[in-house]
Design a protein around this motif. Structure first.
Motif, PDB file in Angstrom:
ATOM      1  N   GLN A 220       0.641  -1.189   0.272  1.00  0.00           N
ATOM      2  CA  GLN A 220      -0.047  -0.024  -0.167  1.00  0.00           C
ATOM      3  C   GLN A 220       1.051   1.170  -0.236  1.00  0.00           C
ATOM      4  N   GLY A 221       2.312   1.193   0.783  1.00  0.00           N
ATOM      5  CA  GLY A 221       2.879   2.613   0.878  1.00  0.00           C
ATOM      6  C   GLY A 221       3.409   2.802  -0.325  1.00  0.00           C
ATOM      7  N   SER A 222       3.975   1.982  -0.731  1.00  0.00           N
ATOM      8  CA  SER A 222       4.714   2.493  -2.389  1.00  0.00           C
ATOM      9  C   SER A 222       3.628   2.205  -3.364  1.00  0.00           C
ATOM     10  N   TRP A 223       2.720   1.332  -3.840  1.00  0.00           N
ATOM     11  CA  TRP A 223       1.741   2.159  -4.643  1.00  0.00           C
ATOM     12  C   TRP A 223       1.009   3.227  -4.618  1.00  0.00           C
ATOM     13  N   LEU A 263     -10.741  11.444 -13.344  1.00  0.00           N
ATOM     14  CA  LEU A 263     -11.554  10.149 -12.654  1.00  0.00           C
ATOM     15  C   LEU A 263     -11.360   8.354 -12.951  1.00  0.00           C
ATOM     16  N   GLY A 264     -11.469   8.285 -13.618  1.00  0.00           N
ATOM     17  CA  GLY A 264     -11.145   7.132 -14.331  1.00  0.00           C
ATOM     18  C   GLY A 264      -9.628   6.462 -14.367  1.00  0.00           C
ATOM     19  N   ALA A 265      -8.988   7.251 -14.191  1.00  0.00           N
ATOM     20  CA  ALA A 265      -7.685   7.281 -14.400  1.00  0.00           C
ATOM     21  C   ALA A 265      -7.583   6.594 -12.638  1.00  0.00           C
ATOM     22  N   ALA A 266      -7.987   8.204 -11.740  1.00  0.00           N
ATOM     23  CA  ALA A 266      -7.562   7.749 -10.179  1.00  0.00           C
ATOM     24  C   ALA A 266      -8.191   6.648  -9.520  1.00  0.00           C
ATOM     25  N   THR A 270      -6.836   3.345  -7.939  1.00  0.00           N
ATOM     26  CA  THR A 270      -7.340   2.991  -6.668  1.00  0.00           C
ATOM     27  C   THR A 270      -7.351   1.401  -6.386  1.00  0.00           C
ATOM     28  N   ILE A 271      -8.258   1.072  -7.374  1.00  0.00           N
ATOM     29  CA  ILE A 271      -8.335  -0.507  -7.236  1.00  0.00           C
ATOM     30  C   ILE A 271      -7.820  -2.112  -6.521  1.00  0.00           C
TER      31      ILE A 271
ATOM     32  N   PRO B 142     -11.477   5.906   2.942  1.00  0.00           N
ATOM     33  CA  PRO B 142     -10.408   6.670   2.413  1.00  0.00           C
ATOM     34  C   PRO B 142      -8.861   7.118   2.828  1.00  0.00           C
ATOM     35  N   SER B 143      -8.869   6.482   4.439  1.00  0.00           N
ATOM     36  CA  SER B 143      -7.307   6.555   5.034  1.00  0.00           C
ATOM     37  C   SER B 143      -6.035   5.857   3.977  1.00  0.00           C
ATOM     38  N   VAL B 144      -6.905   4.384   3.765  1.00  0.00           N
ATOM     39  CA  VAL B 144      -5.396   3.796   2.574  1.00  0.00           C
ATOM     40  C   VAL B 144      -5.322   3.462   1.695  1.00  0.00           C
ATOM     41  N   THR B 145      -6.958   5.145   0.683  1.00  0.00           N
ATOM     42  CA  THR B 145      -5.947   5.059  -0.687  1.00  0.00           C
ATOM     43  C   THR B 145      -5.794   6.442  -1.353  1.00  0.00           C
ATOM     44  N   SER B 146      -5.216   5.913  -2.305  1.00  0.00           N
ATOM     45  CA  SER B 146      -3.535   6.848  -2.811  1.00  0.00           C
ATOM     46  C   SER B 146      -4.038   8.301  -2.298  1.00  0.00           C
TER      47      SER B 146
END
Lengths: 295, 373
Positions: A220-223, A263-266, A270-271, B142-146
Motif C-alpha cells: 500500500q505504501g509504495s503503490w 476520475l477514471g484514471a484515479a 485505487t482499485i 479513505p485512509s488507505v487510498t492514494s
C-alpha cells in the motif's frame, strides 16, 4: 451473558420509558451510521459514475451516480491518449521490488534486534526509533541531493533503492519476533543449524501474520508513494501512477476539464489497494491498533 | 495459535537456556551485524547522509548546477535562515504566509478530525447496533487510498460545477469558486457583520512582515476544501485508535454508572472520556505532527494558489528548491519545519512514556476479560 441487564421491572411505566429510550437510541445510531456511511462512500460512488459519463453529463449532473448516456470513452482515452499503461507498469515494478526488499531486509534486521546479541544492538534500536520520527516531507530536498550525487537521479534505481527498507517495518518485525518463544530456535541451533538457516526455515514460517502485515503495508505504501517519485525522477517514461495522475491534473491534457478521464484514471489507481483492503482488512486494522479487532 | 504448544516445549529443556557458549556468541556478533547491514546501508545512505548534505546546502546558495560540494558554490552562512525571520522581503513574506496558512489548517483539522473520529468510534462501538463492521470499514477505507487519487476526486467534487456546489444549490446556497477564492474565512465573517474595510491599526504593521490584518485572515475558501479532504481521509484511522481505547473501558463500569442514574452525557463526560484520555492525547499529537506535513494534497489541488493562501511550509520548501532553483532557501525551510515536527514528536513520546509507566499495563489488559460472555 453473566451480567443481568434487566432487573425485575419496578413499575411498568419505567420499563416502557426505557424501551422507548432504547428504540430512540437505536434509530439515532443507525441514522448516524447511514449518514456518515454516505459521507465516506458517496464520493467513490460519484467517482465511478463520473468515470462512465460524457464530459457534458459530468459537468451538468455532478451529484448523480448514474451516467446518461453510459460511455467508456473516458477509459478509452486513458489507454489511448495518456501514458497510463506505462505508469501502471512502472508502479507494478516499483511496488513488487520495494515490497520484496522491505519484507526481507526488515525481517532480517528485526530478527537481529530481537534475538541476536551483538555489540551496539541497543544503540541501533534507538536509532531505528529515532529514524521513525523523521517526517518524509522534509526529506524531499535531501533525497534529491543524494540521488544526484550518486548518479542515480532519474533512474529506476533511484525510484526503488531508497525505499527498500523502512524503520517502521523493522520495528514491527522486532516486536513480533520478541513475542514468539525462543526455544524452537534454540533446538534448531543445538542441532547445528546456522543462524541464517534457523532464521529462514524455523523462525520466518512462524512469523506469517507479521509478514502478511508488513507485505500489505509495504504494498500500500509504495503503490501510493508520491513525494519520493517527485524528487527521484523527472523523465515521463519513469513516472509511477501517482506521479502520472498528478501530471494529468496539472494540465498536461490540453483542452477541457476531462473529468471522466481523470476520475477514471484515479479509479484504476485505487482499485488494487481497494481489493487488498477488502481481502486483508484485519491486517490493516491491526496496523492502526494492536489486536483490538473485534466484530 | 501455535504459541501455546511452543511454550510447553519451551519449559522442557530446563532453566536458563539463554546462556550459550562463547563460540556461538562470537558467531552471533558477526551474524547480527550482517543481518542489520542492508537496513543500515539503505537508511544511512538515503536518510541520514542526505540530511547532513541538505544541512550543508542550506548554508549555501546552490542553484542546482553541478555539485553543491565543490568550492565554487557560494557559502552564505546562516543567511538562508535569517532571511526567513529577520529580513524584510519576499522570502520572509512567503514563509510567514505559509506558516500562517498551516497554523489555521492545524487549528481546524486537528479538532475536527478528533471530534469526528471519536464520534464515529462511539457509534461503531455501540453494542446495540448491527452491521457495525461494514461501517467501520467504510469509514476507514479513505485512509488507505492514494492521496493523489483522492485529491483528484475532490478536485471534481469542489469544482465550480461540482457535487459540493450542486449540493449547496439544493439548499439554496450559491457555492463559491472553491479553488479560485483566496478570501480568508475570518475576513468573510467580519464582512458579514459589516466590517468591510480593515481598521488602520491592523493594516499598519504586524510581526514578521505580515500585517495583523493578514495574520487574522483565517484559512482561505480554497484551503477549506483541502481541510475538508484531509479531515475526511484521516478520521477513519483515528476512529480505529479510539475504538481500541474504548474497548479498554470496562462494560461493567458503564453499567454501574447507568444503574446509579447517570445520564448518557454524564457517563460520557465522567466515565468514558477520562478512561480514554491517553488515546485522545495520542490522536491529538499524531494529528498535529501529521498536519504540519501536508504536501500531496496541496501539490495536486492548488499548488499553493490562489494568492498563496494554500501555501504550506512543506510545499514552499519544494517550490523554492525545484521551481525557483534556490536549493539553499528550500533546505532551510525544510529544517525549520523539521524542528517544528521534532518538538511535537518529543512532546508526544514523553506523554506516551508517562502513560506506559504511570499505569500498570497488565491491569489495563485484564479489564478486557470480563467482556467474554
Amino acid at each position: 451473558m453473566a451480567v443481568p441487564t434487566d432487573r425485575p421491572a419496578a413499575t411498568p411505566t419505567r420499563g416502557d420509558q426505557r424501551a422507548a429510550r432504547t428504540l430512540a437510541t437505536r434509530f439515532l445510531g443507525y441514522a448516524t451510521l447511514v449518514f456518515f456511511g454516505l459521507v465516506f462512500l458517496y464520493p467513490f460512488v460519484i467517482q465511478i459514475g463520473t468515470a462512465l459519463k460524457t464530459e457534458s453529463d459530468a459537468a451538468a449532473n455532478p451529484l448523480s451516480p448514474f451516467p446518461d448516456p453510459l460511455t467508456l470513452a473516458g477509459f478509452e482515452r486513458i489507454f489511448a491518449g495518456t501514458n497510463f499503461p506505462l505508469w501502471l507498469g512502472n508502479s507494478l515494478l516499483v511496488t513488487v521490488l520495494v515490497t520484496l526488499g522491505r519484507v526481507f531486509f526488515d525481517s532480517l534486521a528485526g530478527y537481529a534486534l530481537a534475538r541476536l546479541r551483538f555489540a551496539g544492538r541497543g544503540g541501533l534500536f534507538a536509532a531505528v526509533i529515532a529514524v521513525m520520527a523523521v517526517p518524509g516531507v522534509v526529506l524531499l530536498i535531501p533525497k534529491f541531493l543524494v540521488l544526484n550525487q550518486l548518479g542515480i537521479y532519474n533512474s529506476y534505481a533511484g525510484l526503488v533503492v531508497p525505499l527498500l527498507a523502512d524503520a517502521a517495518g523493522v520495528f514491527i518485525m522486532k516486536q513480533f519476533f520478541e513475542s514468539i518463544p525462543v526455544s524452537v530456535e534454540e533446538a534448531a541451533r543445538i542441532d547445528g543449524a546456522s543462524i541464517f538457516r534457523t532464521f529462514w526455515s524455523v523462525v520466518l514460517p512462524m512469523a506469517k501474520p507479521a509478514l502478511i502485515t508488513l507485505t500489505i503495508l509495504s504494498f500500500q505504501g509504495s503503490w501510493n508513494e508520491f513525494p519520493h517519485s517527485l524528487v527521484s525522477v523527472q523523465d515521463p517514461d519513469l513516472f509511477t501512477l501517482p506521479r502520472g495522475l498528478a501530471d494529468l491534473v496539472s494540465g498536461s491534457l490540453g483542452s477541457g476539464t476531462q473529468y471522466p478521464l481523470k476520475l477514471g484514471a484515479a479509479l484504476l489507481a485505487t482499485i488494487p489497494v481497494a481489493i487488498i483492503f477488502v481481502m486483508f482488512q484485519r491486517y490493516f486494522v491491526r496496523d492502526a491498533n494492536d489486536g483490538s479487532d473485534k466484530g | 495459535m501455535a504459541t501455546e504448544t511452543l511454550t510447553a516445549v519451551a519449559t522442557a529443556p530446563g532453566a536458563g537456556p539463554r546462556r550459550r557458549r562463547g563460540g556461538v556468541r562470537g558467531n552471533e556478533n558477526l551474524a547480527g551485524w550482517l543481518f542489520v547491514t542492508p537496513v543500515i546501508v539503505i537508511l544511512g545512505l538515503f536518510l541520514l547522509l542526505p540530511i547532513l548534505m541538505a544541512l550543508w546546502v542550506s548554508l549555501t546558495d546552490w542553484n542546482g548546477q553541478g555539485s553543491p560540494f565543490t568550492g565554487d558554490v557560494p557559502f552564505v552562512g546562516a543567511h538562508n535562515y535569517t532571511q526567513l525571520f529577520t529580513e524584510d522581503g519576499l522570502a520572509r513574506r512567503d514563509f510567514m504566509t505559509s506558516i500562517r496558512n498551516n497554523i489555521y489548517y492545524v487549528a481546524i483539522v486537528v479538532p475536527a478530525q478528533t471530534v469526528l473520529a471519536l464520534g464515529l468510534a462511539l457509534v461503531v462501538n455501540n453494542r446495540m447496533l448491527k452491521g457495525k463492521s461494514f461501517f467501520r470499514s467504510a469509514f476507514y477505507f479513505p485512509s488507505v487510498t492514494s492521496s493523489v487519487a483522492i485529491s483528484v476526486v475532490f478536485l471534481f467534487l469542489f469544482a465550480n460545477s461540482g457535487a459540493v456546489n450542486a449540493l449547496l444549490g439544493l439548499l439554496g446556497i450559491d457555492g463559491p469558486e472553491w479553488f479560485a477564492d483566496s478570501r480568508g474565512v475570518l475576513h468573510l465573517l467580519l464582512g458579514a457583520i459589516g466590517v468591510d474595510t480593515p481598521p488602520a491599526a491592523l493594516t499598519d504593521g504586524g510581526p514578521f512582515g505580515l500585517t495583523w490584518w493578514d495574520w487574522l485572515a483565517g484559512p482561505s475558501v480554497a484551503m477549506i476544501s483541502i481541510i475538508t479532504l484531509v479531515v475526511w481521509t484521516t478520521s477513519g484511522t483515528f476512529m480505529l485508535m479510539f475504538l481500541a481505547g474504548l474497548q479498554n473501558v470496562p462494560v461493567t463500569l458503564d453499567e454501574a454508572s447507568t444503574l446509579d442514574g447517570a445520564s448518557r452525557w454524564q457517563r460520557f463526560r465522567h466515565v468514558t472520556l477520562p478512561m480514554i484520555r491517553p488515546t485522545t492525547f495520542l490522536v491529538l499529537t499524531l494529528g498535529m505532527i501529521g498536519s504540519w506535513q501536508v504536501f500531496d494534497q496541496v501539490y495536486v489541488m492548488s499548488q499553493g494558489d490562489p494568492a498563496k493562501t494554500t501555501l504550506t511550509p512543506a510545499y514552499l520548501s519544494y517550490r523554492t528548491a525545484f521551481r525557483d532553483f534556490d536549493y539553499g532557501s528550500g533546505a532551510a525551510i525544510s529544517f525549520v519545519l523539521f524542528l517544528i515536527i521534532i518538538v511535537l514528536t518529543l512532546i508526544q513520546r514523553r506523554a506516551l512514556a508517562e502513560r506506559d509507566t504511570g499505569r500498570p499495563r497488565r491491569g489495563r489488559r485484564r479489564r478486557r476479560v470480563p467482556e467474554r460472555s
